[in-house]
Design a protein around this motif. Structure first.
Motif, PDB file in Angstrom:
ATOM      1  N   SER A   5     -15.653 -48.744  15.164  1.00 37.02           N
ATOM      2  CA  SER A   5     -14.326 -49.274  15.478  1.00 37.02           C
ATOM      3  C   SER A   5     -13.603 -49.603  14.174  1.00 37.02           C
ATOM      4  CB  SER A   5     -14.432 -50.502  16.384  1.00 37.02           C
ATOM      5  OG  SER A   5     -15.036 -51.568  15.704  1.00 37.02           O
ATOM      6  N   ASN A   6     -12.393 -50.103  14.302  1.00 33.75           N
ATOM      7  CA  ASN A   6     -11.580 -50.476  13.147  1.00 33.75           C
ATOM      8  C   ASN A   6     -11.168 -49.242  12.341  1.00 33.75           C
ATOM      9  OD1 ASN A   6     -10.290 -52.505  11.618  1.00 33.75           O
ATOM     10  ND2 ASN A   6     -11.940 -52.459  10.119  1.00 33.75           N
ATOM     11  N   LEU A   7     -11.119 -48.084  13.004  1.00 32.14           N
ATOM     12  CA  LEU A   7     -10.730 -46.843  12.322  1.00 32.14           C
ATOM     13  C   LEU A   7      -9.216 -46.779  12.160  1.00 32.14           C
ATOM     14  CD1 LEU A   7     -13.161 -44.529  14.250  1.00 32.14           C
ATOM     15  CD2 LEU A   7     -13.223 -44.919  11.789  1.00 32.14           C
ATOM     16  N   PRO A   8      -8.718 -46.114  11.136  1.00 30.22           N
ATOM     17  CA  PRO A   8      -9.484 -45.375  10.131  1.00 30.22           C
ATOM     18  C   PRO A   8     -10.066 -46.312   9.086  1.00 30.22           C
ATOM     19  CG  PRO A   8      -7.157 -45.195   9.634  1.00 30.22           C
ATOM     20  CD  PRO A   8      -7.264 -45.968  10.935  1.00 30.22           C
ATOM     21  N   TRP A   9     -11.188 -45.876   8.484  1.00 28.07           N
ATOM     22  CA  TRP A   9     -11.777 -46.578   7.352  1.00 28.07           C
ATOM     23  C   TRP A   9     -11.271 -45.913   6.078  1.00 28.07           C
ATOM     24  CZ3 TRP A   9     -17.391 -45.736   9.447  1.00 28.07           C
ATOM     25  CH2 TRP A   9     -17.595 -46.498  10.594  1.00 28.07           C
ATOM     26  N   SER A  10     -11.058 -46.689   5.044  1.00 26.26           N
ATOM     27  CA  SER A  10     -10.641 -46.133   3.750  1.00 26.26           C
ATOM     28  C   SER A  10     -11.867 -45.630   3.009  1.00 26.26           C
ATOM     29  CB  SER A  10      -9.956 -47.200   2.901  1.00 26.26           C
ATOM     30  OG  SER A  10      -8.786 -47.637   3.524  1.00 26.26           O
ATOM     31  N   ILE A  11     -11.713 -44.499   2.304  1.00 25.61           N
ATOM     32  CA  ILE A  11     -12.793 -43.971   1.485  1.00 25.61           C
ATOM     33  C   ILE A  11     -12.196 -43.550   0.148  1.00 25.61           C
ATOM     34  CG2 ILE A  11     -12.605 -41.665   2.516  1.00 25.61           C
ATOM     35  CD1 ILE A  11     -15.707 -41.437   2.115  1.00 25.61           C
ATOM     36  N   SER A  12     -12.871 -43.937  -0.941  1.00 25.66           N
ATOM     37  CA  SER A  12     -12.385 -43.589  -2.268  1.00 25.66           C
ATOM     38  C   SER A  12     -13.568 -43.409  -3.206  1.00 25.66           C
ATOM     39  CB  SER A  12     -11.453 -44.678  -2.804  1.00 25.66           C
ATOM     40  OG  SER A  12     -12.149 -45.904  -2.943  1.00 25.66           O
ATOM     41  N   SER A  13     -13.259 -42.862  -4.361  1.00 20.90           N
ATOM     42  CA  SER A  13     -14.283 -42.606  -5.365  1.00 20.90           C
ATOM     43  C   SER A  13     -13.777 -43.079  -6.716  1.00 20.90           C
ATOM     44  CB  SER A  13     -14.597 -41.116  -5.414  1.00 20.90           C
ATOM     45  OG  SER A  13     -15.436 -40.838  -6.507  1.00 20.90           O
ATOM     46  N   SER A  14     -14.608 -43.821  -7.437  1.00 19.67           N
ATOM     47  CA  SER A  14     -14.230 -44.255  -8.779  1.00 19.67           C
ATOM     48  C   SER A  14     -14.941 -43.434  -9.849  1.00 19.67           C
ATOM     49  CB  SER A  14     -14.532 -45.745  -8.964  1.00 19.67           C
ATOM     50  OG  SER A  14     -15.901 -45.992  -8.742  1.00 19.67           O
ATOM     51  N   SER A  15     -15.884 -42.584  -9.428  1.00 16.42           N
ATOM     52  CA  SER A  15     -16.586 -41.692 -10.351  1.00 16.42           C
ATOM     53  C   SER A  15     -17.219 -40.576  -9.523  1.00 16.42           C
ATOM     54  CB  SER A  15     -17.660 -42.452 -11.131  1.00 16.42           C
ATOM     55  OG  SER A  15     -18.837 -42.603 -10.363  1.00 16.42           O
ATOM     56  N   PRO A  16     -17.766 -39.538 -10.162  1.00 22.47           N
ATOM     57  CA  PRO A  16     -18.389 -38.448  -9.397  1.00 22.47           C
ATOM     58  C   PRO A  16     -19.639 -38.858  -8.613  1.00 22.47           C
ATOM     59  CG  PRO A  16     -17.838 -37.717 -11.603  1.00 22.47           C
ATOM     60  CD  PRO A  16     -17.646 -39.206 -11.579  1.00 22.47           C
ATOM     61  N   VAL A  17     -20.137 -40.082  -8.809  1.00 26.43           N
ATOM     62  CA  VAL A  17     -21.349 -40.506  -8.099  1.00 26.43           C
ATOM     63  C   VAL A  17     -21.177 -41.834  -7.354  1.00 26.43           C
ATOM     64  CG1 VAL A  17     -22.921 -39.226  -9.607  1.00 26.43           C
ATOM     65  CG2 VAL A  17     -22.313 -41.582 -10.180  1.00 26.43           C
ATOM     66  N   SER A  18     -19.947 -42.321  -7.261  1.00 26.66           N
ATOM     67  CA  SER A  18     -19.707 -43.625  -6.639  1.00 26.66           C
ATOM     68  C   SER A  18     -18.617 -43.521  -5.581  1.00 26.66           C
ATOM     69  CB  SER A  18     -19.286 -44.632  -7.716  1.00 26.66           C
ATOM     70  OG  SER A  18     -18.988 -45.870  -7.132  1.00 26.66           O
TER      71      SER A  18
END
Length: 148
Positions: free
Chosen positions: A76-89
Protein backbone atom coordinates in the motif's frame (compact mmCIF):
# COMPACT_ATOMS: atom_id res chain seq x y z
CA UNK A 1 20.57 22.93 -24.14
CA UNK A 2 24.26 22.21 -23.54
CA UNK A 3 24.52 25.40 -21.48
CA UNK A 4 21.69 24.15 -19.25
CA UNK A 5 23.48 20.82 -18.67
CA UNK A 6 26.67 22.67 -17.74
CA UNK A 7 24.70 24.89 -15.33
CA UNK A 8 23.08 21.85 -13.64
CA UNK A 9 26.49 20.15 -13.32
CA UNK A 10 27.96 23.31 -11.81
CA UNK A 11 25.08 23.70 -9.35
CA UNK A 12 25.38 20.02 -8.38
CA UNK A 13 29.08 20.45 -7.69
CA UNK A 14 28.23 23.18 -5.17
CA UNK A 15 25.45 21.08 -3.58
CA UNK A 16 22.51 23.08 -4.96
CA UNK A 17 21.03 20.11 -6.86
CA UNK A 18 20.15 16.74 -5.31
CA UNK A 19 22.57 14.04 -6.46
CA UNK A 20 19.97 11.23 -6.42
CA UNK A 21 19.16 9.96 -9.89
CA UNK A 22 16.00 8.50 -11.34
CA UNK A 23 16.27 4.74 -11.20
CA UNK A 24 15.22 3.91 -14.75
CA UNK A 25 18.21 4.43 -17.04
CA UNK A 26 16.76 1.90 -19.50
CA UNK A 27 13.08 2.82 -19.23
CA UNK A 28 10.28 1.07 -17.33
CA UNK A 29 11.03 -2.41 -16.00
CA UNK A 30 10.02 -5.02 -13.42
CA UNK A 31 11.85 -6.30 -10.34
CA UNK A 32 10.83 -9.80 -9.31
CA UNK A 33 12.00 -12.45 -6.86
CA UNK A 34 11.42 -13.97 -3.44
CA UNK A 35 11.43 -11.75 -0.36
CA UNK A 36 11.41 -13.43 3.01
CA UNK A 37 9.84 -11.80 6.05
CA UNK A 38 10.96 -12.93 9.47
CA UNK A 39 7.78 -13.63 11.46
CA UNK A 40 9.58 -14.11 14.76
CA UNK A 41 8.53 -17.29 16.54
CA UNK A 42 6.20 -18.16 13.64
CA UNK A 43 9.17 -18.67 11.25
CA UNK A 44 9.96 -17.06 7.92
CA UNK A 45 7.48 -16.29 5.17
CA UNK A 46 8.80 -16.31 1.57
CA UNK A 47 6.62 -14.69 -1.10
CA UNK A 48 7.23 -13.66 -4.69
CA UNK A 49 7.34 -9.88 -5.04
CA UNK A 50 6.85 -8.23 -8.43
CA UNK A 51 7.48 -4.47 -8.50
CA UNK A 52 6.86 -2.31 -11.58
CA UNK A 53 9.32 0.60 -11.82
CA UNK A 54 8.60 3.62 -13.97
CA UNK A 55 10.71 6.77 -13.76
CA UNK A 56 11.49 7.43 -10.11
CA UNK A 57 8.52 5.44 -8.78
CA UNK A 58 7.46 1.91 -7.99
CA UNK A 59 3.94 2.07 -9.36
CA UNK A 60 2.61 -1.42 -8.69
CA UNK A 61 3.53 -4.30 -6.35
CA UNK A 62 2.12 -7.82 -6.46
CA UNK A 63 2.79 -10.33 -3.68
CA UNK A 64 1.99 -13.89 -4.68
CA UNK A 65 2.69 -17.60 -4.41
CA UNK A 66 5.39 -18.96 -2.15
CA UNK A 67 3.95 -19.84 1.25
CA UNK A 68 0.26 -20.63 1.62
CA UNK A 69 -0.46 -17.31 3.37
CA UNK A 70 1.24 -14.95 0.87
CA UNK A 71 -2.15 -13.65 -0.34
CA UNK A 72 -2.61 -12.18 3.17
CA UNK A 73 0.08 -9.58 2.33
CA UNK A 74 -0.48 -6.50 0.19
CA UNK A 75 1.51 -3.41 -0.73
CA UNK A 76 0.00 0.00 0.00
CA UNK A 77 0.97 3.67 0.02
CA UNK A 78 1.86 3.43 -3.68
CA UNK A 79 3.60 4.82 -5.57
CA UNK A 80 6.86 4.40 -3.66
CA UNK A 81 9.80 6.62 -4.59
CA UNK A 82 12.96 4.92 -5.85
CA UNK A 83 16.30 6.60 -6.45
CA UNK A 84 19.98 5.86 -6.73
CA UNK A 85 22.89 7.83 -5.31
CA UNK A 86 25.54 5.54 -6.84
CA UNK A 87 25.74 2.49 -9.14
CA UNK A 88 25.40 0.20 -6.09
CA UNK A 89 23.05 2.12 -3.78
CA UNK A 90 19.25 2.32 -4.08
CA UNK A 91 16.70 3.96 -1.77
CA UNK A 92 12.99 3.15 -1.67
CA UNK A 93 10.81 5.62 0.27
CA UNK A 94 7.23 5.09 1.42
CA UNK A 95 7.47 1.28 1.34
CA UNK A 96 4.48 -0.22 3.15
CA UNK A 97 3.45 -3.90 3.42
CA UNK A 98 0.09 -4.68 5.04
CA UNK A 99 -1.07 -8.00 6.43
CA UNK A 100 -4.19 -9.48 7.95
CA UNK A 101 -2.21 -12.07 9.95
CA UNK A 102 0.74 -10.12 11.43
CA UNK A 103 1.42 -6.40 12.09
CA UNK A 104 1.74 -4.08 9.10
CA UNK A 105 5.19 -2.80 8.08
CA UNK A 106 5.92 0.81 7.18
CA UNK A 107 5.70 3.24 5.72
CA UNK A 108 9.44 3.49 5.76
CA UNK A 109 12.59 4.20 3.81
CA UNK A 110 15.00 1.39 3.00
CA UNK A 111 18.55 1.65 1.69
CA UNK A 112 19.45 -1.32 -0.48
CA UNK A 113 22.42 -2.77 -2.33
CA UNK A 114 22.18 -2.89 -6.15
CA UNK A 115 24.25 -5.49 -8.01
CA UNK A 116 25.06 -3.49 -11.12
CA UNK A 117 25.94 -6.46 -13.34
CA UNK A 118 23.28 -7.56 -15.84
CA UNK A 119 20.46 -8.25 -15.33
CA UNK A 120 20.69 -6.01 -12.24
CA UNK A 121 19.65 -7.23 -8.81
CA UNK A 122 18.16 -5.43 -5.80
CA UNK A 123 19.28 -6.97 -2.50
CA UNK A 124 17.27 -6.85 0.73
CA UNK A 125 19.84 -7.87 3.38
CA UNK A 126 18.30 -7.77 6.86
CA UNK A 127 16.29 -4.76 5.71
CA UNK A 128 14.03 -3.27 8.36
CA UNK A 129 10.75 -1.41 7.94
CA UNK A 130 9.05 0.28 10.91
CA UNK A 131 7.50 -2.10 13.45
CA UNK A 132 10.64 -4.30 13.31
CA UNK A 133 9.72 -6.05 10.07
CA UNK A 134 12.84 -7.66 8.60
CA UNK A 135 13.09 -8.62 4.93
CA UNK A 136 15.72 -10.64 3.06
CA UNK A 137 15.93 -11.63 -0.58
CA UNK A 138 16.91 -10.61 -4.09
CA UNK A 139 14.78 -9.09 -6.85
CA UNK A 140 16.01 -9.40 -10.46
CA UNK A 141 15.43 -6.71 -13.07
CA UNK A 142 13.70 -7.47 -16.37
CA UNK A 143 14.60 -6.27 -18.91
CA UNK A 144 18.19 -5.96 -17.63
CA UNK A 145 19.13 -2.64 -16.00
CA UNK A 146 22.41 -1.10 -14.98
CA UNK A 147 22.89 2.19 -13.19
CA UNK A 148 25.22 4.87 -14.51
Amino acid sequence: MRGFAVLVALLASFGFVDSAKAFTPGGAFVLTGVLNRDLGGAGVLGCIFTMKVKGDQITDVKISRGAFNCPAFTASNLPWSISSSSPVSVTISGMTINSVIVPNCGPGTVNLYWDNTAPGRLHFNNTFLPLSCMYNGVLNAGPPQTLP
